[in-house]
Design a protein around this motif. Structure first.
Motif, PDB file in Angstrom:
ATOM      1  N   ARG A  20       0.334  13.863  -1.234  1.00 21.15           N
ATOM      2  CA  ARG A  20       0.687  15.000  -2.104  1.00 21.15           C
ATOM      3  C   ARG A  20      -0.448  15.298  -3.076  1.00 21.15           C
ATOM      4  O   ARG A  20      -0.638  16.435  -3.501  1.00 21.15           O
ATOM      5  N   SER A  34       5.078   6.583   8.682  1.00 22.87           N
ATOM      6  CA  SER A  34       5.158   5.109   8.573  1.00 22.87           C
ATOM      7  C   SER A  34       5.962   4.640   9.773  1.00 22.87           C
ATOM      8  O   SER A  34       5.406   4.338  10.811  1.00 22.87           O
ATOM      9  N   ASP A  92       3.614  14.934   6.182  1.00 26.06           N
ATOM     10  CA  ASP A  92       2.360  14.489   5.557  1.00 26.06           C
ATOM     11  C   ASP A  92       1.938  13.118   6.085  1.00 26.06           C
ATOM     12  O   ASP A  92       0.756  12.854   6.242  1.00 26.06           O
ATOM     13  N   ILE A 145       0.837  -1.211   0.000  1.00 22.44           N
ATOM     14  CA  ILE A 145       0.000   0.000   0.000  1.00 22.44           C
ATOM     15  C   ILE A 145       0.866   1.252   0.000  1.00 22.44           C
ATOM     16  O   ILE A 145       1.953   1.278   0.594  1.00 22.44           O
TER      17      ILE A 145
HETATM   18  O1  LIG Z   1       6.872   5.222   4.100  1.00 24.75           O
HETATM   19  C1  LIG Z   1       6.809   5.876   3.045  1.00 24.75           C
HETATM   20  O2  LIG Z   1       7.785   6.216   2.388  1.00 24.75           O
HETATM   21  C2  LIG Z   1       5.475   6.283   2.539  1.00 24.75           C
HETATM   22  C3  LIG Z   1       4.374   5.480   2.664  1.00 24.75           C
HETATM   23  C4  LIG Z   1       3.170   5.926   2.128  1.00 24.75           C
HETATM   24  O3  LIG Z   1       2.123   5.278   2.185  1.00 24.75           O
HETATM   25  N1  LIG Z   1       3.127   7.137   1.526  1.00 24.75           N
HETATM   26  C5  LIG Z   1       4.209   7.916   1.423  1.00 24.75           C
HETATM   27  O4  LIG Z   1       4.126   9.018   0.864  1.00 24.75           O
HETATM   28  N2  LIG Z   1       5.383   7.477   1.926  1.00 24.75           N
END
Ligand SMILES: O=C(O)c1cc(=O)[nH]c(=O)[nH]1
Ligand SMILES: O=P(O)(O)OC[C@H]1O[C@H](OP(=O)(O)OP(=O)(O)O)[C@H](O)[C@@H]1O
Length: 212
Positions: free
Chosen positions: A40, A125, A122, A35
């Motif tokens: 953005r 994780s 934004d 996922i």
């Molecule tokens: O961990 C990331 O790099 C990451 C995960 C995700 O779902 N969206 C993102 O923009 N970065």
């Protein structure tokens, strides 16, 4: 509907959420994942962008004495700048590493030592990017009032990392809300839900076990 579900609905509406279990995404941390949530994309939809900024600014405004916003490069910059504008507070941003030319800055803008900044990102994780930015800011004399992001995968390891750094984390949406919204609106198949459940049980093991 609560804010986290409403924002999750917006993420799905703009097509920010992508599922690719067969050809996983590589995250900033190096983890491979089925996922990807691309916040953005929200920036390209003025009304939705406004809704996101209102939710972020509302959360920031409810915090104790935030005196400035520090955006985390790159995706935290536009959202952070919009929040700073809404709250009428100073804005700086933090690069992942110092520039190698020009002024060779890692922190851009005017950092005031002792000022209490809210780190705006934004997405969380592992939390590594935000925490690294917070560390850079602290080392330069800034105070950290907290971290604020649009979305978190709610990994227990990330929660622990923020606690360890003594940085309260607030988000306006999260993985649980996204899953509920996707399932209830029928935007996710039973097979996709099963893949995500399998992945979410142990994302690191899922990543390590994936064979191209
Ligand atoms: O961990 C990331 O790099 C990451 C995960 C995700 O779902 N969206 C993102 O923009 N970065
Ligand atoms: O919590 P973490 O494990 O650190 O992952 C989240 C980070 O990953 C993405 O940044 P990335 O560096 O991929 O891209 P960007 O330059 O668009 O911000 C995202 O924007 C967060 O900054």
């Amino acid at each position: 509907m609560d804010t986290s579900r409403q924002i999750a609905r917006r993420l799905l509406e703009v097509g920010a959420v992508k599922l690719q279990p067969q050809t996983p995404f590589t995250w900033a941390s190096g983890l491979r994942s089925p996922i990807y949530c691309d916040n953005r994309v929200l920036l390209s939809f003025p009304e939705i962008r406004n809704e996101i900024v209102s939710a972020l600014a509302g959360a920031a405004g409810a915090m104790d004495s935030i005196e400035g916003i520090a955006g985390v490069a790159t995706a935290g910059i536009p959202h952070g700048a919009l929040v700073a504008d809404r709250l009428r507070v100073p804005f700086i941003y933090i690069r992942s590493s110092a520039k190698e030319h020009g002024r060779k800055n890692q922190i851009e803008g005017r950092l005031e030592a002792g000022r209490r900044y809210l780190v705006v990102e934004d997405l969380i994780s592992t939390g590594g990017s935000s925490l690294k930015a917070a560390e850079v800011l602290r080392a330069a004399g800034g105070e950290i009032g907290g971290a604020l992001a649009i979305f978190t995968y709610q990994f227990p390891s990330a929660t622990r990392a923020f606690q360890h750094a003594e940085i309260p984390l607030t988000t306006i949406s999260n993985y649980a809300a996204l899953l509920e919204e996707a399932e209830q609106s029928g935007q996710i198949s039973a097979e996709e839900a099963a893949t995500l459940a399998d992945w979410r049980r142990d994302p690191r093991a899922w990543s390590d076990a994936f064979v191209n």
